[in-house]
Design an enzyme around this catalytic site. Structure first.
Site, PDB file in Angstrom:
ATOM      1  N   ALA A  14      -3.032  -2.091   4.671  1.00  0.00           N
ATOM      2  CA  ALA A  14      -2.496  -1.976   6.032  1.00  0.00           C
ATOM      3  C   ALA A  14      -1.144  -2.686   6.136  1.00  0.00           C
ATOM      4  CB  ALA A  14      -3.507  -2.500   7.043  1.00  0.00           C
ATOM      5  N   CYS A  15      -0.961  -3.477   7.182  1.00  0.00           N
ATOM      6  CA  CYS A  15       0.358  -4.078   7.438  1.00  0.00           C
ATOM      7  C   CYS A  15       0.761  -5.113   6.402  1.00  0.00           C
ATOM      8  CB  CYS A  15       0.393  -4.706   8.833  1.00  0.00           C
ATOM      9  SG  CYS A  15       0.341  -3.489  10.171  1.00  0.00           S
TER      10      CYS A  15
END
Length: 375
Positions: free
Chosen positions: A156-157
């Site tokens: 993800a981020c």
């Protein structure tokens, strides 16, 4: 024998199209009015909640975002569509993610004074990948003409910093001399543009960093002194889309959980101390004090979050330039945000200056990279 890895070049691909808060609010409010008119009876009966209007003031106060770059603007701003419209490409054409990543990678190579022949591996680290296989990283490798190997990574981020750690570890061990870590993020495609609480959050971009042995650097560079990654499971940031979707009874329905979802209050409350403690622990173990830290390149999700983390890490409010934000122009670009900030706000550091690249997000996940300017 151990080698010192270094970031020797960065590159950023920025889409041509941009959406201002004013444009976004106009489109969202038109959608809300249309929805409320179509569901007037159900809303009056209390069976359906009316869609509230958004506003520029609300968006700026909630996030610090003023605009965002996107790969498609027409679909997002169409009240009857409310998502990007991207042309279906043939299998014999470069994929859109690979095309974005190649642009950023070529810029990183140019900045480092190197060519594809100098690269030993490609890591495509992003929050979403447009297909399961073949790996987008291998397609990027092929388009660039890189020998060696390539693989995809999704945290993800935090994907960029996790990718940097993987590349740095391989360079340090001597298994490769260099690697490109690329982060193509088409966040507009998983954002729910019909949700007032999050319709403003994301933008599109691609970033790349070249990591080499420090001894191979052709100019000024940043030695990677240390990396650290951590994860802790949470459902508070989630997207339930996936390849099993059609196998379930309501899998193809237009369900809210098929796009980006978050419990913003819980994320703010739980992620901030996790990230602050992570950075503080990393600095302490590497004997880096707050007064030695010249720059914080943080994940660009929310200005208030970054301000909080900066104050916790430095023990005071960050001075102008110490903790640069780019989200006012780019919005949240998931894993790419901290790399945009690093690329745009690192050339002014002097030899010997120390900084930290940090990204954090769904998982929960957090990754930090301590770097020192050389040359």
């Amino acid at each position: 024998m151990s080698f010192t890895p270094a970031i020797t070049g960065t590159g950023v691909f920025t889409p041509d199209l941009s959406i201002s808060n004013a444009e976004l609010v106009e489109a969202f409010n038109a959608y809300a009015d249309k929805f409320n008119a179509e569901h007037a009876d159900a809303i009056a009966a209390g069976e359906v909640d009316a869609k509230p209007h958004s506003s520029e003031e609300f968006i700026l106060k909630a996030s610090g975002i003023e605009r965002r770059y996107v790969m498609d603007k027409a679909g997002v701003l169409n009240p009857d569509v409310m998502h990007p419209l991207l042309r279906q490409r043939g299998d014999d054409e470069p994929s859109i993610m690979a095309e974005m990543a190649v642009d950023a990678a070529q810029k990183a190579l140019k900045a480092a004074g190197k060519t594809a022949a100098d690269v030993g591996a490609v890591i495509c680290a992003a929050s979403n990948l447009e297909r399961a296989y073949p790996a987008v990283a291998i397609e990027i490798q092929d388009l660039l003409g890189v020998q060696g190997f390539a693989f995809d990574m999704n945290v993800a981020c935090s994907s960029a910093t996790f990718g940097i750690q993987a590349a740095a570890d391989m360079v340090r061990s001597g298994s490769i001399r260099s690697a490109l870590v690329v982060n193509p993020e088409i966040c507009s495609a998983h954002l729910e543009w019909r949700d007032r609480d999050c319709h403003f959050i994301f933008g599109d971009v691609a970033t790349a960093v070249l990591i080499e042995r420090s001894e191979d650097a052709a100019g000024p560079h940043f030695e990677i002194k240390s990396t650290r990654c951590a994860t802790e499971f949470s459902n508070n940031i989630r997207n339930n889309n996936g390849y099993l979707r059609r196998s379930r009874p309501d899998g193809l329905a237009d369900r809210r959980d098929m796009q980006f979802m978050q419990n913003g209050r819980k994320v703010f409350k739980e992620v901030l101390p996790m990230v602050s403690q992570h950075i503080a622990g990393h600095m302490a173990d590497e004997a880096v004090t707050a007064d030695q830290l010249k720059r914080l390149w943080l994940h660009q999700a929310n200005k208030s979050m970054n301000d909080f983390i900066g104050k916790k890490v430095l023990g005071r409010d960050p001075a102008p330039g110490e903790q640069p934000n780019i989200l006012q122009d780019y919005a949240n670009t998931s894993s790419a945000g901290s790399i945009i900030a690093f690329s745009q706000y690192s050339d002014d550091l002097a030899a010997g200056d120390t900084g930290i690249i940090c990204s954090f997000g769904a998982g929960y996940s957090v990754g930090s990279v301590i770097v020192e300017r050389r040359g």
